[in-house]
Design an enzyme around this catalytic site. Structure first.
Site, PDB file in Angstrom:
ATOM      1  CG  ASP A 270      -2.276   0.670   0.917  1.00 15.93           C
ATOM      2  OD1 ASP A 270      -2.247   1.862   0.557  1.00 15.93           O
ATOM      3  OD2 ASP A 270      -3.345   0.044   1.046  1.00 15.93           O
ATOM      4  CB  SER A 292       5.045   1.321  -2.290  1.00 16.99           C
ATOM      5  OG  SER A 292       5.391   2.472  -3.036  1.00 16.99           O
ATOM      6  CG  HIS A 293      -0.621   1.300  -3.419  1.00 15.18           C
ATOM      7  ND1 HIS A 293      -1.905   1.009  -2.985  1.00 15.18           N
ATOM      8  CD2 HIS A 293      -0.204   0.208  -4.091  1.00 15.18           C
ATOM      9  CE1 HIS A 293      -2.239  -0.216  -3.374  1.00 15.18           C
ATOM     10  NE2 HIS A 293      -1.217  -0.725  -4.040  1.00 15.18           N
ATOM     11  N   GLY A 294       3.201   4.366  -3.500  1.00 14.80           N
ATOM     12  CA  GLY A 294       3.772   5.702  -3.537  1.00 14.80           C
ATOM     13  C   GLY A 294       3.655   6.455  -2.227  1.00 14.80           C
TER      14      GLY A 294
END
Length: 462
Positions: A270, A292-294
Site C-alpha cells: 500500500d 508500493s502505492h507511492g
C-alpha cells in the site's frame, strides 16, 4: 635507579605481610540485576584480601544497571512461549529508571500478545530490539480478549527511542488471506466477515520520539503508525512486505506535527508513506519506495469530515515499480484544505500515475457527486524525472467540480515511458497553476491564473 625502585617495592610488600590479621579487607558485592532463582544465595567474603590488579589492567566492570534484559524478567525467547508478562515487567522497571534501556537480546525470538506500554517514562528511555519480536501467528492464534486493531502500542511517552539491530516481524500472511480482504475470496471476490487487522506498531499521544535503524516486516496492516504525536524523528528504517499485501502502509501519520522521515527503504502493498488529516510540518528526504502505492497525502475528507494538512516537503526520493508516485487523494463531500506541499527531486522508475491529484477518491463505484471538497492549493512539483507505466497518463489532476485546485506549479518535470510509446495526454480537470519550464510530456490542460470563484474557496480553509 631501577634497582632502587625494585628494592622499595620488595620492602613495601614485606611490611604489608606483617599487618595484623584483623586489618580491614574490602570486596565488591556483585549487583543483583533481576536474575531469577537467586533469592537464597548468600555471598561469601573472600578468604584473604584480594590482590590489587596491576596498574595497567582495568578491573571487570559491573553490568550496566540501566539495561533491563527481558530474559532477566523471565522471557524465554523460543518463538512460541508467550513472553508478554516478562516484557511488561521489564517495561515497568526500565521506564522508571533514568536512561533505562529495555533490551530484547539478539539471541532470541520473542512472542508477545497485544500490549499497551504506557508512560510517562524517566528521561532517556530506550526500547532496544536486537533480536526478533513478533505477535501471535495470525487471527486464529490471537487471544479473543485482545484488540485486533493494534499490537505494539506506546501511549503517552515523551522522549522515547525505539531502535536496534533486530527485526519486528508482523506474521501478517494469515491476516492478508482473510476472505474479506481485497480479491481474496473465490474468483477474486471480496467476502463479508471479520476483517479487523492490527497495526503492528502504534505511537499514540506521544512526543519527542525517535525510531531508527530497525527492520520491520510483514505487518498485518500498517507497519508503523503515529496518531496525535509531535516531534517525531524516523531514520534508517527498513520496512518490507509483499507487493500484494493489503493495507500494509509503511509509515502512516495522522494528527501529528513536526515529523522528519530520513534515509529509509520501504517496500509494501500500500502507501509507502501516508499522511492523514491533522498533519503539518513534515519533512521527508532520501526515502526509497517500491514496490508500493507511492507517497500519499490522504485520503482526506471521508464521511464529510474536515481535514487540514500543511507544510509537507518530499525531497530526493526514489519511487519504483509502484502504482502511484506522489499523490494527493480526497473524498467528495469533505472540508478543510491541503496547502504548502513541495515535491522536489523525485526519481520515478516504472511508476503508474507519477503525479496525481484525485479529488474523487472512492473505494467503490457507488460514491455520489457532492458539492463540497477539501481545498487543494500551493502545490509545487520540481525536478521530477524518470519513467512511467504507459497504462496510465503520468500526470493526472482531477480536481473538484466546485472547489478548484489552485497555484499548482511545475518545473523540470521529465517523464518518459518505461516501455512502449509516449503517452502525451496528461489529464486536468478544474486545475489552475503555472508551468515554470517546459515539461515532458507537455501539459496544455493546466489553466493559467486563478479561478473566478477563488474567494468562495476560503470557507473551505483551516
Amino acid at each position: 635507579m631501577k634497582r632502587i625502585q625494585r628494592f622499595h617495592l620488595i620492602l613495601f610488600l614485606c611490611i604489608a605481610m606483617t599487618v595484623p590479621s584483623n586489618a580491614r579487607s574490602h570486596f565488591h558485592k556483585q549487583r543483583n540485576h533481576h536474575h531469577k532463582n537467586n533469592d537464597h544465595h548468600i555471598s561469601q567474603p573472600p578468604v584473604s584480601a584480594p590482590v590489587s590488579p596491576p596498574p595497567d589492567t582495568d578491573p571487570e566492570p559491573d553490568p550496566d544497571p540501566c539495561v533491563f534484559n527481558v530474559r532477566s524478567f523471565g522471557a524465554v525467547g523460543d518463538g512460541s512461549t508467550d513472553d508478554t508478562d516478562a516484557f511488561r515487567s521489564a517495561w515497568k522497571a526500565a521506564c522508571s529508571t533514568e536512561s533505562g534501556v529495555l533490551l530484547v537480546p539478539s539471541d532470541g525470538l520473542f512472542s508477545i500478545t497485544s500490549s499497551i506500554f504506557s508512560g510517562p517514562c524517566k528521561p532517556g528511555f530506550v526500547f532496544q530490539v536486537d533480536g526478533v519480536l513478533m505477535p501471535p501467528d495470525g487471527p486464529d492464534c490471537w487471544p479473543d480478549s485482545d484488540s485486533k486493531h493494534q499490537w505494539l502500542v506506546f501511549y503517552r511517552v515523551d522522549g522515547m527511542t525505539l531502535r536496534g539491530e533486530g527485526t519486528i516481524e508482523g506474521n501478517g500472511e494469515k491476516w492478508w488471506n482473510l476472505p474479506c480482504k481485497p480479491h481474496r475470496g473465490p474468483n477474486g471476490t471480496t467476502l463479508p466477515g471479520p476483517c479487523d487487522s492490527p497495526a503492528l506498531i502504534r505511537f499514540f499521544m506521544s512526543s519527542n520520539l525517535t525510531v531508527r535503524e530497525l527492520r520491520i516486516e510483514n505487518s498485518p496492516q500498517f507497519h508503523v503508525k503515529f496518531d496525535g504525536c509531535e516531534d517525531v524523528h524516523i531514520e534508517g528504517l527498513s520496512i518490507n512486505s509483499p507487493a500484494l499485501s493489503p493495507n500494509t502502509d509503511g509509515i502512516h501519520i495522522e494528527n501529528t506535527k513536526k515529523v522528519a522521515i530520513y534515509n529509509s527503504m520501504i517496500s509494501n502493498g500500500d502507501d509507502c508513506i501516508s499522511i492523514g488529516p491533522g498533519c503539518a510540518d513534515v519533512d521527508i528526504e532520501n526515502v526509497t519506495c517500491g514496490p508500493s502505492h507511492g507517497i500519499s497525502i490522504g485520503s482526506l475528507g471521508v464521511h464529510n469530515s474536515q481535514a487540514c494538512v500543511s507544510n509537507i516537503t518530499v525531497r530526493n526520493a526514489v519511487i519504483k515499480n509502484s502504482d502511484n508516485g506522489v499523490r494527493i487523494k480526497t473524498w467528495q463531500g469533505g472540508m478543510g484544505s491541503v496547502s504548502g506541499i513541495t515535491f522536489d527531486g523525485i526519481i520515478m522508475e516504472n511508476v503508474r500515475n507519477c503525479i496525481i491529484i484525485d479529488q474523487y477518491y472512492c473505494l467503490t463505484k457507488a460514491c455520489m457527486n457532492q458539492t463540497s471538497a477539501v481545498f487543494v492549493s500551493d502545490i509545487s512539483y520540481s525536478n521530477i524525472k524518470g519513467t512511467y507505466d504507459v497504462r496510465n497518463p503520468p500526470i493526472h489532476f482531477a480536481c473538484s467540480d466546485s472547489v478548484p485546485c489552485t497555484n499548482i506549479t511545475m518545473s523540470e518535470v521529465e517523464l518518459l515511458p518505461f516501455e512502449g510509446e509516449l503517452v502525451d495526454d496528461p489529464f486536468c480537470w478544474n486545475a489552475y497553476g503555472a508551468l515554470q519550464t517546459l515539461t515532458i510530456p507537455p501539459i496544455s490542460c493546466l489553466q493559467q491564473g486563478e479561478p473566478q470563484s477563488l474567494g468562495e474557496n476560503q470557507r473551505y480553509g483551516c
